[in-house]
Design an enzyme around this catalytic site. Structure first.
Site, short mmCIF file in Angstrom:
data_model
loop_
_atom_site.label_atom_id
_atom_site.label_comp_id
_atom_site.label_asym_id
_atom_site.label_seq_id
_atom_site.Cartn_x
_atom_site.Cartn_y
_atom_site.Cartn_z
N ASP A 1 15.72 -26.69 -11.58
CA ASP A 1 14.88 -27.67 -12.28
C ASP A 1 13.52 -26.98 -12.41
O ASP A 1 13.24 -25.90 -11.95
CB ASP A 1 14.78 -29.03 -11.45
CG ASP A 1 14.01 -29.96 -12.19
OD1 ASP A 1 14.37 -31.48 -11.75
OD2 ASP A 1 13.69 -29.98 -13.27
C1 GLC Z 1 11.56 -32.21 -15.12
C2 GLC Z 1 12.64 -32.87 -14.44
C3 GLC Z 1 14.08 -32.76 -15.15
C4 GLC Z 1 13.93 -32.42 -16.64
C5 GLC Z 1 13.15 -30.79 -16.69
C6 GLC Z 1 12.96 -30.39 -17.78
O1 GLC Z 1 10.80 -31.64 -14.25
O2 GLC Z 1 12.94 -33.15 -13.12
O3 GLC Z 1 14.80 -34.04 -15.00
O4 GLC Z 1 15.10 -32.17 -16.92
O5 GLC Z 1 11.86 -30.94 -15.71
O6 GLC Z 1 12.04 -31.12 -18.68
#
Ligand code: GLC
Length: 752
Positions: A278
């Site tokens: 993430d």
């Molecule tokens: C964010 C979220 C995740 C998302 C990623 C890209 O912090 O936790 O769900 O897909 O970043 O935006």
């Protein structure tokens, strides 16, 4: 009670022919991957495992140098093609990028938030909606979506409960499969299919205190019985990627958790796609106190099983880690193979570019909007309808009151993809469109102060004032006042009161320590209620709010969640009877904050809840949800009778066969979500008092009766023993066919 058999978790039965074809294709792809891998330098390998955010001069240059394998957040066919050309035409090995984006509940045609659409219990419609999302996303150059979000949640303080699949693992696994089928279609190589991503792996929703990113400490049994099944459902449906979660699970951060990422995901489940971290989670290992620097963090995460690093560029340390002997090149090669395999399977080498013409033909089409409207109608939950005040007659004079009635941006909810507030039909617009402005009075009443002034993650910017409000409706854009609202109520036959949360108060980094209606909304409600006019409360929120007051003082309560781009039309269809509500709660609705966590599939305890004080519960509150999991009213009435257990005794490799009669005893056609629950009375561990094992949407005309039948494999009634083996306990089980998790017709059966 004896343990009868030790079974492995149900694995997907593959059709031999399909398997043979898949095997042949995959060996072709494997040989292409290996041929490419042999040509790659260590820097190029690290590049394939690196994702950056956005198309910038710096990211384009890094792509040309072979240092990037993916970008996220590049929208529009022309933008996507420019980034892709930098890879395909200007890098040494010309490996295409995979372009990702958060398409959580629609791309531009925004659907209801997932906690709502899960409550539709309509798997074919969910699949159809993600098909629309995939078509729109690929038209815009996106080939990889960071969805479905599959985090089970039992705590509405957690802001991301809005993005998930509620509290039940069986429902969650069914939704996971439906969404993966919708996103990935027949093949991820199809031009209108995207690669899906199961996130956030795993147990992110169990954050202590409901505080986002917070510690999770749960047993292996709870992990395996509650939080893992939706992810297994995604693997069984053939999902291409996973995303590891931010939080630590029992002290080990999701991005460096070998047990979940390798022991379970790879060794037990045989998942062969790739895992992305993430946003910035690899670097966050330093803050977790789990790594000393980015190089250490990179080594720990790739060894644990993360293959691609999202935006913190920590994997740029991989070449030096390999050269210094701290990281075996074989680990890097396996990660690169996984990424390249998905890119080959997604057809990116043959078709790297988006077709700009499709952006004009495939996005926000009437057909797409029709799917959004239908799903929004099926996702709303009618919680109360005293003296059947709903549906409203179209001849009534309606006072539309409240801060959300004309808030277009909030209709889309958080994580609204590329949704634009201007596209949203507000509830006010929908009601005026339905009954005509001559029947509508409007007053905003109060505003909702956003806690920190900003927009939550992925929230559409508010529509410009000129675009909001409805022509010919007095004071649409006038500053709000409670006096205006009271005046409107006094002139009307009925009040429809729109209260709740702003979209930016739910979603990521949006946990709340309260379930109250923010700002002066209750002051507005009290003033309107004091007029003694009948009040229909419509709640728009990303979590259950404290509505005990409304159960006493309002006639009807409709939980609309954030219904998406067709909000106003869907709400108007429901309020005026052109659609009958069928949505159910995918989460238990707490009476108040103090009751959290509350969920239906709890263990009995040694002193099961009882009016007698010496039992589990509270002195000052009933020990039940205000509204139970699975609950929802329709505009008709249904009776349940004649439960028949066709298999009073089943072997552990047999199946449970149960039928029951469901009859529409009301005066309107309506759709009922018939649910099947079981309870293993005596197990090797104490078992939940109920577990959902089946459901079916049944539409019946008045007076019509249907015998609904369910079949459940005995193996699916199993559970983990203390040694974490999957077992099917012998003995007596309860079974219910029910309208929700707290009622229904009951029977028993034996497993021998
Ligand atoms: C964010 C979220 C995740 C998302 C990623 C890209 O912090 O936790 O769900 O897909 O970043 O935006």
């Amino acid at each position: 009670m004896r343990v009868l058999h030790r079974f492995f978790l149900p694995s997907l039965l593959l059709l031999t022919t399909t398997f043979a074809i898949a095997q042949q294709n995959s060996s072709d792809i494997d040989s292409k991957v290996d041929a490419l891998l042999k040509q790659m330098t260590l820097e190029e390998k690290a590049g394939q495992l690196t994702q950056l955010a956005g198309k910038t001069p710096e990211s384009l240059q890094a792509i040309r140098e072979g240092k990037v394998g993916s970008l996220l957040g590049v929208l529009g066919a022309d933008n996507a093609n420019e980034a892709q050309r930098a890879a395909v035409e200007h890098s040494r090995l010309k490996i295409p990028l995979i372009l990702g984006f958060d398409v959580i509940h629609g791309y531009r045609t925004v659907f209801p938030v997932p906690i709502a659409s899960t409550g539709s219990f309509d798997m074919p419609l969910l699949e159809q909606a993600e098909r629309v999302a995939a078509k729109e996303a690929t038209a815009s150059g996106v080939k990889w979506v960071f969805a479905p979000m599959l985090d089970i949640a039992r705590d509405p303080r957690w802001g991301r409960i809005v993005e998930g699949i509620g509290e039940d693992p069986y429902l969650g696994s069914r939704v996971a499969a439906a969404k993966v089928r919708g996103f990935q279609g027949k093949s991820i190589a199809d031009p209108d299919s995207v690669v899906a991503c199961a996130k956030h792996y795993v147990a992110y929703g169990a954050a202590e205190g409901g505080r986002d990113y917070n510690t999770v400490d749960i047993s292996e049994q709870l992990l395996r019985e509650i939080y893992l099944p939706p992810f297994k459902g995604a693997v069984d449906a053939g999902i291409g990627t996973f995303m590891s979660s931010f939080q630590d699970l029992n002290g080990i951060p999701g991005v460096a958790n070998h047990h979940t990422l390798t022991d379970i995901l790879r060794d037990e489940w045989k998942f062969n796609g790739f895992v992305v971290s993430d946003w910035g989670a690899v670097h966050e290992l330093l803050a977790h106190g789990f790594a000393t620097d980015d190089a250490d963090a990179a080594a720990k995460s790739i060894k644990a099983g993360v293959d691609m690093d999202m935006v913190d560029n920590a994997f740029e340390h991989i070449p030096e880690l390999v050269r210094s002997g701290k990281l075996p090149e074989s680990v890097v090669d396996e990660a690169v193979r996984r990424v390249l395999r998905v890119k080959f399977e997604a057809g990116l080498f043959e078709h790297p570019y988006a077709d700009p013409k499709r952006e004009k033909t495939d996005i926000l089409t009437p057909e797409n909007l029709q799917v959004a409207r239908k799903l929004a109608q099926e996702s709303m939950v009618l919680l109360q309808n005293k003296s059947e005040v709903l549906p409203l007659a179209k001849t009534k004079t309606v006072a539309v009151i409240g801060p959300l009635a004309d808030d277009k941006a909030s209709q889309l909810g958080p994580w609204a993809g590329n949704g634009q507030a201007i596209d949203a039909v507000s509830p006010l617009e929908g009601i005026v469109g339905k009954i005509g402005k001559e029947h509508v009075l409007y007053a905003k009443g109060v505003g909702i102060p956003s806690f920190e002034g900003g927009l939550g993650a992925g929230v559409a910017s508010p529509a410009p004032p000129s675009a909001t409000g409805v022509k010919g409706i007095a004071n649409t854009n006038k500053p709000s006042s409670i006096d205006d609202a009271v005046a409107a109520a006094n002139k009307a036959d009925v009040v429809v009161l729109f209260l709740g949360e702003l979209a930016g108060m739910t979603g990521e980094a949006s946990s709340r320590a309260s379930l109250d209606f923010p700002g002066d909304q209750l002051k507005l409600a009290n003033a309107v209620l004091a007029t003694k006019k009948p009040v229909v409360l419509v709640v728009e929120s990303g979590r259950p709010l404290d509505i005990r007051w409304a159960t006493y003082h309002t006639q009807a309560i409709l939980q609309a969640w954030f219904p998406g781009v067709q909000a106003g039309n869907a709400i108007a269809n429901i309020l005026f009877g052109d659609a009958s509500p069928s949505g159910r709660l995918a989460i238990s609705w707490p009476r108040t904050l103090g009751e959290i966590p509350i969920y239906y599939n709890h263990r009995a305890t040694g002193r099961p809840s009882s009016p007698d004080r010496w039992h589990t519960g509270y002195l000052d509150l009933p020990n039940t949800a205000l509204f139970p999991f699975g609950f929802g009213l329709t505009y008709s009435k249904f009776s349940y009778s004649h439960l028949a257990v066709k298999t009073p005794t089943i072997a552990p490799d047999g199946s449970l066969e149960v039928t029951a009669d469901v009859e529409n005893t009301g005066s309107r056609e309506a759709t009922e979500v018939v649910q099947l629950y079981v309870h293993d009375r005596v197990g090797l561990t104490s078992r939940p008092v109920r577990e959902l094992k089946g459901f079916e949407r049944v539409t019946l005309r008045p007076g019509e009766r249907k015998t609904v039948d369910f079949s459940v494999k005995a193996n699916d009634l199993g559970s983990y023993d203390p040694q974490m083996h999957w077992v099917v306990n012998s003995g007596t089980y309860d079974v219910w066919v029910a309208p929700d998790s707290a009622s229904g017709v009951a029977g028993t059966f034996e497993v021998k």
